[in-house]
Structure formats: C-alpha cells, structure tokens
Design a protein around this motif. Structure first.
Motif, PDB file in Angstrom:
ATOM      1  N   PRO A 131       0.018   5.259  -0.163  1.00  0.00           N
ATOM      2  CA  PRO A 131      -0.967   6.288  -0.419  1.00  0.00           C
ATOM      3  C   PRO A 131      -0.533   6.917  -1.299  1.00  0.00           C
ATOM      4  O   PRO A 131      -1.684   8.126  -1.762  1.00  0.00           O
ATOM      5  CB  PRO A 131      -1.753   6.277   0.810  1.00  0.00           C
ATOM      6  N   SER A 138      -7.337  -6.567  -4.472  1.00  0.00           N
ATOM      7  CA  SER A 138      -7.900  -4.824  -5.341  1.00  0.00           C
ATOM      8  C   SER A 138      -7.193  -5.113  -6.933  1.00  0.00           C
ATOM      9  O   SER A 138      -7.879  -4.447  -7.248  1.00  0.00           O
ATOM     10  CB  SER A 138      -7.124  -3.755  -4.699  1.00  0.00           C
ATOM     11  N   GLN A 170      -9.661   3.613  -8.597  1.00  0.00           N
ATOM     12  CA  GLN A 170      -9.438   4.611  -7.417  1.00  0.00           C
ATOM     13  C   GLN A 170      -9.683   3.608  -6.424  1.00  0.00           C
ATOM     14  O   GLN A 170      -8.807   3.329  -4.945  1.00  0.00           O
ATOM     15  CB  GLN A 170     -10.576   5.539  -6.280  1.00  0.00           C
ATOM     16  N   PHE A 171     -10.038   2.555  -5.985  1.00  0.00           N
ATOM     17  CA  PHE A 171     -10.263   1.177  -5.235  1.00  0.00           C
ATOM     18  C   PHE A 171      -8.893   0.641  -5.308  1.00  0.00           C
ATOM     19  O   PHE A 171      -8.420  -0.413  -4.546  1.00  0.00           O
ATOM     20  CB  PHE A 171     -11.708   0.959  -5.256  1.00  0.00           C
ATOM     21  N   HIS A 216       0.690  -1.381   0.087  1.00  0.00           N
ATOM     22  CA  HIS A 216       0.159   0.019  -0.130  1.00  0.00           C
ATOM     23  C   HIS A 216       0.643   0.951  -0.510  1.00  0.00           C
ATOM     24  O   HIS A 216       1.689   1.197   1.063  1.00  0.00           O
ATOM     25  CB  HIS A 216      -0.827   0.162   1.189  1.00  0.00           C
ATOM     26  N   LYS A 253      -6.332   1.879  -4.996  1.00  0.00           N
ATOM     27  CA  LYS A 253      -5.342   3.045  -3.924  1.00  0.00           C
ATOM     28  C   LYS A 253      -5.664   2.279  -1.989  1.00  0.00           C
ATOM     29  O   LYS A 253      -4.810   2.887  -1.443  1.00  0.00           O
ATOM     30  CB  LYS A 253      -5.452   4.697  -4.278  1.00  0.00           C
ATOM     31  N   LYS A 254      -6.638   1.754  -1.664  1.00  0.00           N
ATOM     32  CA  LYS A 254      -6.993   1.340  -1.146  1.00  0.00           C
ATOM     33  C   LYS A 254      -6.352   0.339   0.041  1.00  0.00           C
ATOM     34  O   LYS A 254      -5.798  -0.445  -1.163  1.00  0.00           O
ATOM     35  CB  LYS A 254      -8.074   1.760  -0.641  1.00  0.00           C
ATOM     36  N   ARG A 255      -5.888   0.559   1.025  1.00  0.00           N
ATOM     37  CA  ARG A 255      -5.546  -0.897   1.472  1.00  0.00           C
ATOM     38  C   ARG A 255      -6.179  -2.582   0.906  1.00  0.00           C
ATOM     39  O   ARG A 255      -7.019  -2.300   1.406  1.00  0.00           O
ATOM     40  CB  ARG A 255      -4.999  -1.271   3.305  1.00  0.00           C
ATOM     41  N   SER A 256      -5.526  -3.339   0.954  1.00  0.00           N
ATOM     42  CA  SER A 256      -6.484  -4.723   0.476  1.00  0.00           C
ATOM     43  C   SER A 256      -4.826  -5.665   0.758  1.00  0.00           C
ATOM     44  O   SER A 256      -4.347  -5.603   0.708  1.00  0.00           O
ATOM     45  CB  SER A 256      -6.210  -4.152  -1.160  1.00  0.00           C
TER      46      SER A 256
END
Length: 456
Positions: free
Chosen positions: A68, A101, A77-78, A66, A80-83
């Motif tokens: 940011p 993701s 954009q998803f 991850h 860029k989320k923690r997964s």
C-alpha cells in the motif's frame, strides 16, 4: 532437447481483447489451453527417488505482492488493491508473480526480498509472462490505459538486469506489429519461434525466439487458425459444409509440406482440430474422435463414449502421449486412441482447468497440481492440497496437505521470517502454482496476492 526451465509453459498465446473498462478487462485474459511439453531426456526417476525429493517439505517463505506504500501507480489506482495471483514464473533464483490486477512483482530467493515491480509505466497492465531461456530474459505482454487497453505490447528484459532493478535495460519487441483484437502473440519454446497475428491486415508473422529477427509471413485471410507442432505448423482454413481445408508447412521457412481436405459431418460443429507431429486429431460435436496419420491417411476412430471432448490438452512430445483435462480429472492417452493412465488421487481444484495450477516436469514423468484435498469437510472448504503424481502409472507419489502433522512452518530465525500464514491458510484458495526444478521448490500464489515457498 535441452531441459526446459518452464516446461509447463513452452507455448503461450496471448490474445488482444476488445476495448473494455479496466475492471472487466482484467478478467479477460485468454490463454492457449493446449500446452505442449518438450525437453524429455529419456531418464525417469524411480518412485522412491521422487518421494525422497519431496520428503519433509515445509512452508519456507512468504512474499507479498501487495504494497500500500507504493505511490508509483497514480493513473490506475486498482493496481494498488490486493489482487489474486494468476501466474508464477521462476528463473535464475528470481520469482515473478503476476496479479490479476496486472501488477507484476519480482522476488529474490537469494535475499528473500522483493526486487521491484516490473510495471515500467503508471498505466501499464501486464497480461502475461514468458521466460526466454535462449537469452535468459523475461518477456512481459502488456496493455496500456493510454491505448484504451486495446493493443498488446511486448517487452524483454534480461533476468540479470531485473535482479539489479535496472528495468530500463529492457527493450520493446515487435513494435511494427499491430496486435489489436483479435490479434495475438504466441511464444513457442519447443521450436524457438514467435507467431504474431495482425488482424488489421490479416497477416501472420514468424520470428526467431533467439534474437527476435523476422523470418517469414503468411498472408491469407482464409486461414482460421494456426496450430504449432514440433517442426511444423498446421494451417486450418475456413470450413465448407463437408470438409475443412488444411495445410502443413515447415515452421522454419514456411515451405508447404502437404495440402489436403479432411471430411466433416455436415451441420456438426468442430469441437477441436489438433496436430501432433504426423497425427491429426479431429473431434466434432457428438461424434467419435478421429486420429488421422497424415503420411498414409490411416484413420483410427475412438468412440465418443470413451473419449469425450476435453477442456484442455497437454502434449508430451517425446513420450508420444497426451493429457486431457475434463471435469477436474486428468487422463493420459496414446495416439492409437487408448487410455494409458487414469489418476487415482488427482482431482483438480478448479473446474475450468486452470493450467497455471498445473506443472509437468521436464522429464514428463510427474504432474504437480492444486487438487481437492481428501480431508476437505465439505464442498465449500477452501483448503486444497498440492499433489504430485506419476504420469505413466497414475499413482500419487507425494502431497502437501494441511492435515499432515509433519508439515510445518519453518521456524523463525532471528526475526527474519516474513511468514504470517499458517500452513492451512497458505493452502487456501491457491490460484497459481510453479515448480522450480533446479531448486526443488514449489511456489504457490493465492487470492490474497501472497506467494508461498514450499521446500525441504
């Protein structure tokens, strides 16, 4: 057979899915549950040698997928989320970590830095990874937002160029193939072949894994499924009420070697049909397991009370054995229908048999899995252990568990360590596992998108 760098993933099938919204699509990765293992060299390490190999393992390094600060992924954009990590592959001192993701990161074990993200397009969602040892390259299988996530696209990039962050040196594969649902692409490292299926025209095609050249095609809409075994492929046709037509062909040129019918119980669904060299395994609902020798039609039956339908198989080619996974347990069988091994301390963490949390060594003598820790206080305890067990004896050789007082985090050296997790935190919610046999290191990924390196 040459030692395999990724023995737990010599055969990988990725199936295209129906068009869905990105959020639901990310959870729809369908992988072939049956993983065949090759590369057995006929030499097994003694228990003492194996124990010594895993002695004094420590938490050595931590990587984070991850970031940011990354501004590249503007459309999705998803990404860029923690997964959570769903797959780990390592080759040539490079660790590849794929998040749910669809974001894939490459890390160097030489510099312990992130090299790059492998997503070359801002709308790319990577579905799976495959290391091609024939040309030391990584194949990524992806879908794209611009295509409504409907078609699989394959790309190969030499590891050396990934190490230099020169992703433009890669190139697309199978561009002429339409791999929309229910089409698929399957990489078979044992035979060195690639199988594709275009549902649009109902054609299967076989390619050479060494140079991706086209070999031959199979055009028959009555073929329901194809199973790959060393040197051959089993074509399973649409069943009738009383039998299923089968055909065995040479995987090299598609020559038909044998055609026959296998009798079935009427009105009973088929749980599975599997092929292992000359042995055909057939199991119907609430019926005995049948093991048929296709050479002489010799039939062995195993009581349904002794052999219950597993959720996944792993075939050990050179050992002529196979593993079954059911309700978190692992068992070893031979092709006489006899139970060879039950494991004494190897209760898998995941009920659904997540094969990305299981690794079989190339000698086929050791299974490494993320397991339920004996010291877990309750069912809801999220801390498991990494267990190494002997496949032929079922004995636990070694384990990495949070209760081990000798298990520590590598001391920081001149402030260079990136490890922020404790040992217990690193063993929580492990979602992917990989063992690098060349470096003797275990890599685990968790729900936070972190990669942890365990070694001595």
């Amino acid at each position: 057979m040459e030692k395999k760098k990724i023995p737990a993933r010599p055969r990988l099938r990725v199936t295209a899915e129906r068009q869905q919204r990105p959020s639901s699509f990310l959870n729809s990765v369908r992988k072939l549950q049956r993983r065949e293992i090759g590369g057995f060299r006929g030499i097994r390490s003694s228990a003492s040698n194996v124990q010594e190999k895993f002695r004094n393992f420590q938490l050595q390094e931590e990587f984070d997928t991850h970031d940011p600060k990354v501004q590249f992924f503007l459309i999705l954009q998803f990404l860029k989320k923690r997964s959570k990590i769903i797959e780990i592959v390592a080759a040539k001192d490079v660790i590849f970590a794929l998040a749910q993701s669809g974001l894939c990161a490459a890390f160097s074990r030489t510099t312990n830095e992130r090299i790059c993200f492998l997503n070359i397009s801002p709308d790319e969602v990577i579905r799976s990874l495959f290391y091609n040892k024939n040309n030391e390259s990584l194949i990524t299988v992806s879908v794209y937002a611009s295509d409504c996530f409907s078609s699989l696209k394959c790309r190969t990039t030499p590891i050396e160029y990934i190490r230099r962050n020169q992703l433009d040196a890669g190139f697309a594969l199978f561009e002429t193939e339409s791999l929309k649902w229910p089409g698929f692409v399957e990489f078979d490292d044992v035979n060195g072949k690639v199988l594709t299926y275009s549902a649009q025209d109902g054609i299967y095609k076989v390619f050479d894994l060494k140079n991706y050249s086209f070999l031959y095609s199979i055009s028959d809409r009555n073929v329901q499924e194809i199973k790959i075994s060393p040197g051959i492929m089993l074509l399973i046709y649409n069943r009738s009420a009383s039998h299923v037509p089968l055909k065995i062909i040479s995987i090299e040129d598609g020559t038909v070697l044998k055609s026959f019918h296998h009798l079935l119980h009427r009105n009973k669904k088929v749980d599975f049909i599997e092929q292992f060299n000359e042995k055909l395994l057939v199991k119907q609902e609430n019926e005995n397991l049948q093991i048929l020798d296709v050479r002489n039609s010799e039939l062995i039956e195993v009581s349904r009370t002794e052999f219950m339908t597993p959720s996944a198989f792993i075939f050990l080619y050179e050992n002529h054995l196979f593993l079954t996974f059911r309700n978190r347990t692992v068992a070893v069988w031979n092709f006489r229908g006899e139970l060879v091994t039950s494991f004494e301390d190897h209760l898998l963490w995941h009920r659904d048999c997540n094969t990305n949390n299981i690794y079989i060594t190339s000698d086929q003598d050791l299974i490494i899995s993320y397991c339920k820790a004996e010291e877990s206080e309750c069912e809801g305890d999220a801390v498991g252990s990494i267990n190494m067990s002997n496949i032929l004896t079922g004995k636990c050789i070694s384990k990495i568990c949070a209760s081990d007082p000798a298990l520590q985090v590598r001391p920081r050296m001149e402030g260079r360590s990136k490890i922020r997790s404790t040992v217990r935190e690193a063993l929580e919610d492990v979602t992917a596992l990989f063992y690098d046999e060349d470096r003797n290191e275990i890599y685990t990924g968790n729900k936070q998108g972190l990669i942890h390196v365990w070694s001595n």
